[in-house]
Structures are given as C-alpha cells and as structure tokens.
Write a protein that holds these residues in place. Structure first.
Motif, PDB file in Angstrom:
ATOM      1  N   ARG A 199      -6.039   0.910  -5.399  1.00 42.08           N
ATOM      2  CA  ARG A 199      -5.224   0.998  -4.184  1.00 42.08           C
ATOM      3  C   ARG A 199      -5.983   1.681  -3.053  1.00 42.08           C
ATOM      4  O   ARG A 199      -5.917   1.240  -1.896  1.00 42.08           O
ATOM      5  N   THR A 200      -6.712   2.740  -3.353  1.00 39.95           N
ATOM      6  CA  THR A 200      -7.468   3.458  -2.323  1.00 39.95           C
ATOM      7  C   THR A 200      -8.541   2.571  -1.708  1.00 39.95           C
ATOM      8  O   THR A 200      -8.736   2.563  -0.492  1.00 39.95           O
ATOM      9  N   ALA A 201      -9.231   1.806  -2.563  1.00 41.36           N
ATOM     10  CA  ALA A 201     -10.269   0.902  -2.054  1.00 41.36           C
ATOM     11  C   ALA A 201      -9.645  -0.187  -1.189  1.00 41.36           C
ATOM     12  O   ALA A 201     -10.194  -0.548  -0.133  1.00 41.36           O
ATOM     13  N   GLN A 211       2.545   1.233   8.449  1.00 41.58           N
ATOM     14  CA  GLN A 211       2.383   2.035   7.234  1.00 41.58           C
ATOM     15  C   GLN A 211       2.996   3.437   7.338  1.00 41.58           C
ATOM     16  O   GLN A 211       3.763   3.831   6.452  1.00 41.58           O
ATOM     17  N   ASP A 249      -6.861   0.059   0.490  1.00 39.62           N
ATOM     18  CA  ASP A 249      -6.415   0.702   1.720  1.00 39.62           C
ATOM     19  C   ASP A 249      -7.579   0.872   2.695  1.00 39.62           C
ATOM     20  O   ASP A 249      -7.421   0.677   3.910  1.00 39.62           O
ATOM     21  N   ALA A 250      -8.744   1.246   2.166  1.00 40.86           N
ATOM     22  CA  ALA A 250      -9.924   1.393   3.023  1.00 40.86           C
ATOM     23  C   ALA A 250     -10.409   0.047   3.534  1.00 40.86           C
ATOM     24  O   ALA A 250     -10.941  -0.063   4.649  1.00 40.86           O
ATOM     25  N   ARG A 267       1.849   1.949  -6.634  1.00 36.49           N
ATOM     26  CA  ARG A 267       0.648   2.630  -7.104  1.00 36.49           C
ATOM     27  C   ARG A 267      -0.030   1.741  -8.130  1.00 36.49           C
ATOM     28  O   ARG A 267       0.599   1.328  -9.117  1.00 36.49           O
ATOM     29  N   LEU A 307       0.817  -1.217   0.000  1.00 42.08           N
ATOM     30  CA  LEU A 307       0.000   0.000   0.000  1.00 42.08           C
ATOM     31  C   LEU A 307       0.848   1.264   0.000  1.00 42.08           C
ATOM     32  O   LEU A 307       0.396   2.325  -0.464  1.00 42.08           O
ATOM     33  N   THR A 308       2.067   1.177   0.506  1.00 46.66           N
ATOM     34  CA  THR A 308       2.915   2.362   0.621  1.00 46.66           C
ATOM     35  C   THR A 308       3.834   2.543  -0.582  1.00 46.66           C
ATOM     36  O   THR A 308       4.010   3.660  -1.071  1.00 46.66           O
TER      37      THR A 308
END
Length: 286
Positions: free
Chosen positions: A102-104, A169, A106-107, A98, A94-95
C-alpha cells in the motif's frame, strides 16, 4: 469592540483570528499575487489588445485555432472527468484498506508530479506506439493510440490523476465512520450509505480535484507533444500552436491565442468553482 472592528466584520473584510496582523498579511497576499499572477497576465492581455477585439476574434475563428482549442479543452475536460472517477476510487482504496504494498502504491500516485513532462511523453509514446508493449495489443484490434487524440487523452489522464487523489484522500481520511455506522444501524444498505452519506461529503473535494486536473491538462505541453502526432485539425493542441506562432515570429497571434485560452480557462474554472460552492452549501460541508 471598536467601530473599525465592527465595520470590518459587518462588511466581511476580516474575521477574528488567533493570529494577528490581518492588514500586513492581506497586503502581502495582494502584492505577491499581483507580482506572480496578475501583472504577467495583464501584460499578456495588453499585448493581445493591440490587435483589437476584431483582430482577436479573427484569430479565434481561424479554423486551425478553433480545431486546436477544441482538441485542448474537450480532451482536457474528458481526462479530468475520468480522473475524478478513478481518482476517487484510488483514494478510497488507499484510505480505507490495508494491504501489502500500500505504501509503495501510495507513493506511485505522485510519480507524475516528479517525472519531467518530456520523460512522461516519451515513455507514453513508446508504450502506446503501434509497435509498443501496449500499443501492439491495440493494433491487433485496429485501434491506433499514439499520434491520435486518444494518445492526448491518455497523456492528460496520466498527469492529472494525482490532483484528484491528493485532494480527495485527506477528506476521506477525516470522514467520520460513525456516520456510516449510524446509516447502517438505521437500515440503509451499503449502496444507500455510499450514495446518500459518503459521496455527498466528498463532492466538494472531487470538484476541487477535477478543477485542478482540468487546469493542468489545458496548459500541458511536454507530455503531449511526443504522443499527439501534432497534426493540424486532428491532434494539434493549443499550447503547441502558440509555440508555432512564436517560431514564425507572429507574436501578436501567439498572445491572441494565449489570451483566448486564458479567457476560456477562467470561465471554465469559475463555473466549476461556482458548482463547488453550491455543493458545499447543498450538502453542508466546508
């Protein structure tokens, strides 16, 4: 500098800070922790002390209690250890990368935080039951997941993963990549850079995440009871045994088991924190 300030600094009581009011904030901290943590735990220990040390020892050495404590602590430790490894990998992905979604993703890591534990337990039990979507595949190999210690392990892994990911993270994000580039410039391979440069810097954060996941797993109840089967001497956890004692109006026995769990948890977390402090001194981070 005044003598009081010199004395405070020499004994390590206070350090210079941009924000004034050490006495007020320190007093508030002690009062708040006393009301929220120390006093309730002290009352618990006081209630259990009515049995005396011999009575508490008798409760602790009861075969059913011993089996429940072993189930809770051994499986919690195993789940936290697995989360330490895969939580680190998840935080790395996640870090450092890209990619679409990725945002989904991460959530999604925070989902165990948001879900009520009972909902998580019901969902896991439905998935890993012998006729469930995942459990049916294990059943083909004659492996039973739900209503066994393996089901407890899966539930504790599920609820503990976010603690490791969210602890590692930000440390990984702040890690200076120039150090990795310097390591590569000096001739180190990727594996050498990972093992000798990156991982040592992440050890304290990983240990913190492990401690948080372990502490949460030891006291977990809602997500476990639906998938554990709750069979004495097999898949019964200590928190459930406390509830059983309360339902039988055995308040002394319940507080004794709770006190034993408190003592073991404190010693375990203290050991983990000492290892974490050593790692910070050893690797020079924090």
């Amino acid at each position: 500098m005044s003598a009081i300030a010199l004395g405070s600094r020499s004994f390590g009581i206070a350090r210079p800070s941009a924000l004034p009011g050490f006495g007020i904030t320190f007093g508030f901290t002690i009062a708040y922790l006393s009301l929220i943590v120390l006093i309730p735990l002290s009352v618990l220990v006081w209630r259990a002390s009515g049995l005396g040390l011999s009575g508490i020892w008798h409760v602790a050495t009861t075969p059913r209690v011993l089996a429940a404590l072993k189930t809770s602590f051994y499986i919690s430790f195993a789940a936290a250890a697995v989360n330490a490894v895969f939580g680190l990998i998840t935080a790395w992905v996640l870090t450092r990368y890209r990619f679409p979604g990725r945002t989904a993703l991460d959530a999604l890591v925070d989902l165990p935080f948001a879900l009520p534990t009972a909902v998580a337990g019901i969902a896991l039990a439905a998935l890993y039951a012998p006729n469930g979507w995942i459990g049916s595949w294990f059943a083909l190999a004659d492996i039973k997941v739900a209503y066994t210690p393996l089901g407890i392990f899966i539930a504790l892994t599920f609820i503990g993963l976010p603690f490791v990911v969210r602890t590692v993270q930000p440390v990984l994000a702040d890690l200076d990549r120039e150090i990795e580039e310097a390591s590569a410039t000096l001739g180190a391979s990727r594996m050498q850079t990972l093992l000798r440069v990156v991982l040592p810097a992440l050890v304290p954060a990983v240990m913190t995440g492990f401690a948080l996941a372990f502490g949460r797993a030891v006291g977990e109840y809602g997500s476990v009871i639906f998938i554990a089967g709750n069979m004495p001497f097999l898949s019964e956890i200590a928190p459930l045994l406390i509830i059983v004692q309360l339902e039988e109006f055995n308040y002394a026995g319940a507080t004794a088991i709770a006190t034993i769990m408190l003592a073991i948890s404190f010693l375990s977390l203290l050991t983990i924190n000492l290892i974490q402090a050593w790692s910070r001194r050893r690797f020079g981070h924090g």
